[in-house]
Design a protein around this motif. Structure first.
Motif, mmCIF file in Angstrom:
data_model
loop_
_atom_site.group_PDB
_atom_site.id
_atom_site.type_symbol
_atom_site.label_atom_id
_atom_site.label_comp_id
_atom_site.label_asym_id
_atom_site.label_seq_id
_atom_site.Cartn_x
_atom_site.Cartn_y
_atom_site.Cartn_z
ATOM 1 N N GLY A 45 8.752 23.605 -3.411
ATOM 2 C CA GLY A 45 9.028 24.932 -3.903
ATOM 3 C C GLY A 45 8.611 25.003 -5.394
ATOM 4 O O GLY A 45 7.879 25.822 -5.999
ATOM 5 N N THR A 46 8.924 23.944 -6.297
ATOM 6 C CA THR A 46 8.403 23.676 -7.511
ATOM 7 C C THR A 46 7.127 23.689 -7.407
ATOM 8 O O THR A 46 6.583 24.316 -8.610
ATOM 9 N N LEU A 47 6.183 22.984 -6.811
ATOM 10 C CA LEU A 47 4.823 22.855 -6.888
ATOM 11 C C LEU A 47 4.489 24.017 -6.317
ATOM 12 O O LEU A 47 3.164 24.385 -7.050
ATOM 13 N N ALA A 48 4.766 24.781 -5.452
ATOM 14 C CA ALA A 48 4.356 26.233 -5.044
ATOM 15 C C ALA A 48 4.510 27.204 -6.286
ATOM 16 O O ALA A 48 3.776 27.879 -6.520
ATOM 17 N N GLY A 49 5.719 27.107 -6.960
ATOM 18 C CA GLY A 49 5.940 27.836 -8.042
ATOM 19 C C GLY A 49 4.811 27.777 -9.075
ATOM 20 O O GLY A 49 4.482 28.596 -9.933
ATOM 21 N N ALA A 50 4.627 26.191 -9.520
ATOM 22 C CA ALA A 50 3.672 26.063 -10.223
ATOM 23 C C ALA A 50 2.127 26.570 -9.908
ATOM 24 O O ALA A 50 1.381 27.209 -11.085
ATOM 25 N N ILE A 51 1.786 26.498 -8.680
ATOM 26 C CA ILE A 51 0.493 27.208 -8.469
ATOM 27 C C ILE A 51 0.409 28.514 -8.593
ATOM 28 O O ILE A 51 -0.647 29.202 -9.023
ATOM 29 N N VAL A 52 1.501 29.476 -8.475
ATOM 30 C CA VAL A 52 1.623 30.940 -8.515
ATOM 31 C C VAL A 52 1.841 30.990 -9.897
ATOM 32 O O VAL A 52 1.222 32.207 -10.559
ATOM 33 N N GLY A 53 2.397 29.994 -10.858
ATOM 34 C CA GLY A 53 2.420 30.358 -12.324
ATOM 35 C C GLY A 53 3.787 30.257 -12.786
ATOM 36 O O GLY A 53 4.103 30.333 -13.947
ATOM 37 N N ASP A 54 4.882 29.869 -11.980
ATOM 38 C CA ASP A 54 6.034 29.925 -12.488
ATOM 39 C C ASP A 54 6.975 28.918 -11.765
ATOM 40 O O ASP A 54 7.900 28.952 -10.894
ATOM 41 N N PRO A 55 6.855 27.665 -12.350
ATOM 42 C CA PRO A 55 7.399 26.434 -11.601
ATOM 43 C C PRO A 55 9.044 26.332 -11.781
ATOM 44 O O PRO A 55 9.815 26.200 -10.753
ATOM 45 N N VAL A 56 9.554 27.278 -12.634
ATOM 46 C CA VAL A 56 11.080 27.455 -12.861
ATOM 47 C C VAL A 56 11.631 28.251 -11.657
ATOM 48 O O VAL A 56 12.669 27.900 -11.057
ATOM 49 N N ALA A 108 9.827 16.390 -13.894
ATOM 50 C CA ALA A 108 10.982 15.844 -13.225
ATOM 51 C C ALA A 108 10.706 15.447 -11.540
ATOM 52 O O ALA A 108 10.960 14.351 -11.038
ATOM 53 N N VAL A 109 9.937 16.549 -11.122
ATOM 54 C CA VAL A 109 9.483 16.182 -9.615
ATOM 55 C C VAL A 109 8.679 15.020 -9.654
ATOM 56 O O VAL A 109 8.672 14.434 -8.575
ATOM 57 N N GLY A 110 7.816 15.002 -10.647
ATOM 58 C CA GLY A 110 6.766 13.874 -10.554
ATOM 59 C C GLY A 110 7.239 12.614 -10.438
ATOM 60 O O GLY A 110 7.163 11.793 -9.680
ATOM 61 N N THR A 111 8.282 12.332 -11.499
ATOM 62 C CA THR A 111 9.099 11.026 -11.449
ATOM 63 C C THR A 111 9.881 10.844 -10.459
ATOM 64 O O THR A 111 9.721 9.739 -9.897
ATOM 65 N N ILE A 112 10.432 11.772 -9.858
ATOM 66 C CA ILE A 112 11.339 11.505 -8.705
ATOM 67 C C ILE A 112 10.581 11.243 -7.683
ATOM 68 O O ILE A 112 10.841 10.488 -6.804
ATOM 69 N N VAL A 113 9.460 11.947 -7.307
ATOM 70 C CA VAL A 113 8.646 11.665 -5.992
ATOM 71 C C VAL A 113 7.942 9.898 -6.404
ATOM 72 O O VAL A 113 8.003 9.312 -5.300
ATOM 73 N N LEU A 114 7.680 9.775 -7.457
ATOM 74 C CA LEU A 114 7.120 8.402 -7.566
ATOM 75 C C LEU A 114 8.209 7.426 -7.637
ATOM 76 O O LEU A 114 7.851 6.359 -6.665
ATOM 77 N N TRP A 130 19.097 7.097 0.326
ATOM 78 C CA TRP A 130 18.000 6.953 -0.720
ATOM 79 C C TRP A 130 17.410 8.488 -0.909
ATOM 80 O O TRP A 130 17.312 9.017 -1.968
ATOM 81 N N ARG A 131 17.306 9.212 0.188
ATOM 82 C CA ARG A 131 16.711 10.356 -0.183
ATOM 83 C C ARG A 131 17.591 11.506 -0.418
ATOM 84 O O ARG A 131 17.161 11.949 -1.679
ATOM 85 N N PRO A 132 18.730 11.754 0.121
ATOM 86 C CA PRO A 132 19.671 12.846 -0.630
ATOM 87 C C PRO A 132 19.868 12.333 -2.124
ATOM 88 O O PRO A 132 20.064 13.130 -2.750
ATOM 89 N N ALA A 133 20.209 10.941 -2.277
ATOM 90 C CA ALA A 133 20.407 10.509 -3.835
ATOM 91 C C ALA A 133 19.356 11.016 -4.673
ATOM 92 O O ALA A 133 19.757 11.566 -5.696
ATOM 93 N N LEU A 134 18.222 10.699 -4.421
ATOM 94 C CA LEU A 134 17.004 11.114 -5.260
ATOM 95 C C LEU A 134 16.957 12.725 -5.538
ATOM 96 O O LEU A 134 16.427 13.042 -6.575
ATOM 97 N N LEU A 135 17.165 13.354 -4.435
ATOM 98 C CA LEU A 135 16.988 14.822 -4.300
ATOM 99 C C LEU A 135 18.278 15.436 -5.396
ATOM 100 O O LEU A 135 17.964 16.198 -6.129
#
Lengths: 265, 284
Positions: free
Chosen positions: A36-47, B144-150, B123-128
């Motif tokens: 959802g965050t990535l899709a929001g970023a694509i559309v223009g609003d990640p928040v 934040a998303v990039g860091t957690i996915v990495l 592991w998965r719910p903890a990181l989410l």
């Protein structure tokens, strides 16, 4: 980002998120909070994408893939929800103050529905995998086993990616029909007019959805609670986290931070 | 003497394990995926080429059918390299297919259960939940998303590499590696951490309305007018306690109902909540 490019990116992300659920990788892209965050970023609003994805995440987080039970599959659903929630930030919709609530509600309705359809379609995919396996056995001549297995994998991956594109494209198509009002006979007036009828702000909508989300989070607590630990110990652990979370939020508010990395005015 | 295994076999097992579930089907489950991981010709006793569960004395067409009609196999995908590696080691040592299959059958239960507890419930719910908490307290979403996915991918890669190494090194004694790694106790600790994080997210999410009213998300969306903002702008301790209490009650309700709640119930509850919101506004 142009419309065609954004649409292509969303379909690709939807395919990736669907593949990521089971077939390929199992990273976190299949989770609504990430997708959802990535899709929001694509559309223009990640928040806004993170808000919709996060709410959907709370609803499905307790559905763990353990045991033989059909689960909601939120990969493509998260992508569609994030994209729809971010629509008010685009020039597609007029700057109507009532729209963010309507788009958030639409995002979650579509997200929940697509997660259910996704779970059902995953069962169909697996039946299809069996048929593809049987076809591969019938075709197996004197060729190398590794090659036959490689082709089988490629076919199954392609089918799953196609499922992701269909789910994402279908969800976006429904969203388009509702945003423009063409889904309601006689309503075709203009972009966003139907959504502007939603009688609640984004805040109220988020609160209503968040309440259901906390129910889902409670389900997670019940499912992951380690066996052999007393209920008191588990409740104590959650309560300690509760205090820490409240302290973190209070500290963030005191320093002027707000969700999404901005600072409060 | 144990025959050497070719260089890069472990790496290939790890890479292919990312695709091990691609052919998941109701009959053989992960069986075809496991076969695909194992399709590496490795030197056997006397230099004869062997493959796990498929080579040996068969003609090519027969071997292909054996590979495509595998025995049912199931495991957590991240731990599947352990089974494949152990079976390949056994094949290199000259074990019969029946012996390899018996090992695979014996590993199915433990690898599935341990992986489910360690990863899906830990592991998965903890990181989410960590990601949700980061977003709630103001971290930039994409960073934040990039860091957690990495971190998540790094964790699963470590587990897959360990599994491949253990399987290839120990063969039929691979159970020792599972015992030594103490995956069960680690999973229990992780799951306790999930409880803690769930509590943290529940309280933070309960306070989300307050944060939204502070102007972050809502003002960006243009939905609030200055009259909508609370006065005074910062909520008092009473407001925070009220919201936190509501969150605790909802979390507790979900936890008490727990296993009795079907997976789709929270989603249905969300739709009902939206419906009630609509009705309330239409009625008043």
């Amino acid at each position: 980002m142009g419309f065609v490019l954004a649409l292509t990116a969303l379909l690709a992300l939807g395919a990736w998120a669907t593949l990521d659920t089971t077939s390929l990788g199992q990273t976190l892209v299949c989770r609504p909070l990430v997708g959802g965050t990535l899709a929001g970023a694509i559309v223009g609003d990640p928040v806004a994408g993170a808000l919709a994805g996060g709410l959907l995440e709370l609803l499905v987080l307790g559905a763990l893939p353990v045991g033989a039970v059909r689960l909601p599959e939120p990969g493509a659903a998260g992508v569609v929800a994030g994209a729809v929630a971010a629509l008010p930030s685009t020039p597609v919709l007029p700057p109507d103050p009532g729209l963010p609530g309507g788009t958030l509600a639409l995002a979650l309705v579509l997200g929940v529905a697509l997660a259910w359809v996704g779970g059902w379609s995953q069962s169909l995919l697996r039946e299809g995998n069996l048929r593809r396996l049987e076809a591969a056995v019938r075709r197996a001549g004197g060729g190398a086993a590794g090659l036959a297995l490689g082709r089988l994998h490629a076919r199954c991956l392609l089918a799953d990616a196609g499922r992701g594109v269909l789910l994402t494209g279908g969800g976006l198509l429904v969203a388009w029909a509702l945003v423009w009002g063409v889904a309601v006979p006689g309503w075709v007036r203009g972009p966003g007019e139907l959504l502007a009828l939603w009688p609640a702000t984004r805040l109220e909508t988020a609160v209503a959805l968040g309440a259901a989300g906390l129910l889902g989070l409670g389900r997670l607590v019940a499912v992951v609670a380690p066996p052999g630990r007393s209920r008191t110990a588990m409740a104590g652990m959650a309560a300690a986290g509760f205090l820490v979370g409240a302290s973190l939020v209070a500290a963030a508010m005191a320093t002027g931070l707000s969700p999404g990395g901005g600072t409060t005015p | 003497m144990t025959p050497p295994l070719p260089d890069g076999l472990g790496r290939r097992l790890v890479l292919r394990s990312f695709l091990v579930q691609a052919t998941w089907n109701p009959r053989s489950l992960l069986g075809a995926g496991l076969q695909w991981m194992e399709r590496g010709v490795i030197p056997g006793p006397g230099g004869r080429a062997v493959e796990a569960n498929g080579g040996g004395e068969e003609r090519p067409a027969q071997a292909t059918r054996v590979a495509l009609e595998p025995r049912p196999f199931n495991a957590h995908p991240w731990l599947s390299p352990l089974a494949a590696g152990a079976r390949l080691r056994m094949a290199a040592e000259g074990a019969t297919r029946a012996e390899q299959d018996r090992l695979g059958d014996a590993l199915r239960g433990p690898l599935g259960a341990l992986g489910d507890q360690l990863v899906w419930a830990g592991w998965r719910p903890a990181l989410l939940l960590v990601l949700a908490l980061l977003l709630l307290v103001g971290a930039p979403p994409l960073a934040a998303v990039g860091t957690i996915v990495l971190v998540y991918v790094a964790g699963q890669t470590v587990l897959r590499v360990w599994a491949a190494r253990a399987g290839l090194a120990l063969g039929r004694q691979v159970g020792q590696a599972l015992t030594r790694a103490r995956l069960g106790p680690r999973a229990t600790r992780l799951r306790s951490g999930v409880l803690f994080l769930a509590g943290s997210v529940a309280s933070a999410a309960s306070l989300l309305p307050v944060l939204l009213l502070q102007g972050g998300v809502e003002a960006d969306g243009g939905a609030l007018t200055p009259e909508d903002l609370p006065s005074p702008p910062l909520p008092g301790p009473g407001d925070l306690l009220t919201w936190a209490g509501v969150g605790l009650v909802l979390l507790g309700t979900g936890a008490v109902l727990g296993g009795r709640l079907r997976p789709w119930v929270p989603g249905a509850a969300a739709l009902v909540a939206l419906g009630l919101l609509l009705l309330r506004r239409l009625a008043f």
